[in-house]
Design a protein around this motif. Structure first.
Motif, mmCIF file in Angstrom:
data_model
loop_
_atom_site.group_PDB
_atom_site.id
_atom_site.type_symbol
_atom_site.label_atom_id
_atom_site.label_comp_id
_atom_site.label_asym_id
_atom_site.label_seq_id
_atom_site.Cartn_x
_atom_site.Cartn_y
_atom_site.Cartn_z
ATOM 1 N N ARG A 12 0.722 -20.253 -8.727
ATOM 2 C CA ARG A 12 0.037 -20.920 -7.619
ATOM 3 C C ARG A 12 0.647 -20.518 -6.276
ATOM 4 O O ARG A 12 -0.079 -20.308 -5.300
ATOM 5 N N ALA A 13 1.960 -20.411 -6.224
ATOM 6 C CA ALA A 13 2.626 -19.989 -4.986
ATOM 7 C C ALA A 13 2.236 -18.559 -4.638
ATOM 8 O O ALA A 13 1.996 -18.230 -3.470
ATOM 9 N N GLU A 14 2.153 -17.712 -5.644
ATOM 10 C CA GLU A 14 1.741 -16.323 -5.427
ATOM 11 C C GLU A 14 0.295 -16.264 -4.914
ATOM 12 O O GLU A 14 -0.019 -15.487 -4.012
ATOM 13 N N GLN A 15 -0.566 -17.094 -5.471
ATOM 14 C CA GLN A 15 -1.963 -17.141 -5.023
ATOM 15 C C GLN A 15 -2.065 -17.647 -3.581
ATOM 16 O O GLN A 15 -2.897 -17.174 -2.810
ATOM 17 N N GLU A 16 -1.213 -18.596 -3.205
ATOM 18 C CA GLU A 16 -1.201 -19.096 -1.833
ATOM 19 C C GLU A 16 -0.794 -17.991 -0.860
ATOM 20 O O GLU A 16 -1.381 -17.842 0.211
ATOM 21 N N ILE A 17 0.183 -17.183 -1.238
ATOM 22 C CA ILE A 17 0.601 -16.058 -0.396
ATOM 23 C C ILE A 17 -0.551 -15.058 -0.258
ATOM 24 O O ILE A 17 -0.827 -14.569 0.837
ATOM 25 N N ASP A 18 -1.232 -14.771 -1.351
ATOM 26 C CA ASP A 18 -2.382 -13.863 -1.305
ATOM 27 C C ASP A 18 -3.458 -14.398 -0.360
ATOM 28 O O ASP A 18 -4.045 -13.649 0.415
ATOM 29 N N ARG A 19 -3.695 -15.712 -0.410
ATOM 30 C CA ARG A 19 -4.695 -16.321 0.465
ATOM 31 C C ARG A 19 -4.285 -16.176 1.929
ATOM 32 O O ARG A 19 -5.103 -15.821 2.785
ATOM 33 N N LEU A 20 -3.012 -16.385 2.221
ATOM 34 C CA LEU A 20 -2.527 -16.233 3.597
ATOM 35 C C LEU A 20 -2.623 -14.783 4.066
ATOM 36 O O LEU A 20 -2.952 -14.524 5.226
ATOM 37 N N LEU A 21 -2.342 -13.841 3.185
ATOM 38 C CA LEU A 21 -2.473 -12.425 3.543
ATOM 39 C C LEU A 21 -3.923 -12.072 3.859
ATOM 40 O O LEU A 21 -4.194 -11.304 4.791
ATOM 41 N N GLU A 22 -4.860 -12.637 3.102
ATOM 42 C CA GLU A 22 -6.279 -12.410 3.378
ATOM 43 C C GLU A 22 -6.672 -13.005 4.728
ATOM 44 O O GLU A 22 -7.408 -12.391 5.501
ATOM 45 N N GLU A 23 -6.157 -14.198 5.019
ATOM 46 C CA GLU A 23 -6.448 -14.831 6.303
ATOM 47 C C GLU A 23 -5.884 -13.996 7.455
ATOM 48 O O GLU A 23 -6.542 -13.797 8.477
#
Length: 137
Positions: A12-23
């Motif tokens: 989940r933490a890794e997915q949150e980082i991916d989401r922030l990178l997309e943003e």
């Protein structure tokens, strides 16, 4: 919290980082498309300075991403330390492949040369062993 819930926090933490990178990428794209509009009042930045706003947002996101990546690296080390204390090599491998590398059950079975049902059994034993070792979470 169960061992499974604890380990799932990593993904989940890794997915949150991916989401922030997309943003961040969306803001960078926006900043590249925007033409700055000068203010009509001398000495004051334009009230609609979208480039400046985008750059500020990008900087904020970069800081947040850096902080979360640092935490993720620490969490990964914590998980790897705990997993390394487990006795069964197959159990260790299943947990690392599933929760750190994010592999699907079928991939794990194929790479380990096991059938899917057996991988699920090993996983169950691995969670039990992990829970016994890391009971502090």
């Amino acid at each position: 919290m169960t061992a499974k819930e604890y380990l799932l926090q990593y993904r989940r933490a890794e997915q949150e980082i991916d989401r922030l990178l997309e943003e961040k990428a969306r803001w960078e794209t926006l900043a590249e498309k925007v033409t700055p509009t000068p203010s009509k009042a001398p000495g004051r930045p334009g009230s609609n300075d979208r480039v400046g706003m985008a750059v500020a947002k990008i900087i904020d996101l970069e800081r947040e991403i850096d902080t979360k990546v640092d935490r993720l690296v620490d969490f990964r080390r914590e998980i790897e330390r705990a997993v390394s204390k487990m006795h069964g090599p197959k159990e260790r491998e299943v947990l690392l492949r599933r929760y750190i590398q994010g592999e699907r059950w079928e991939e794990i079975a194929e790479k380990m040369g096991l059938n899917l049902r057996w991988v699920h059994r090993v996983h169950g034993r691995a969670l039990f062993s992990f829970q016994a070792i890391e009971s502090h979470y």
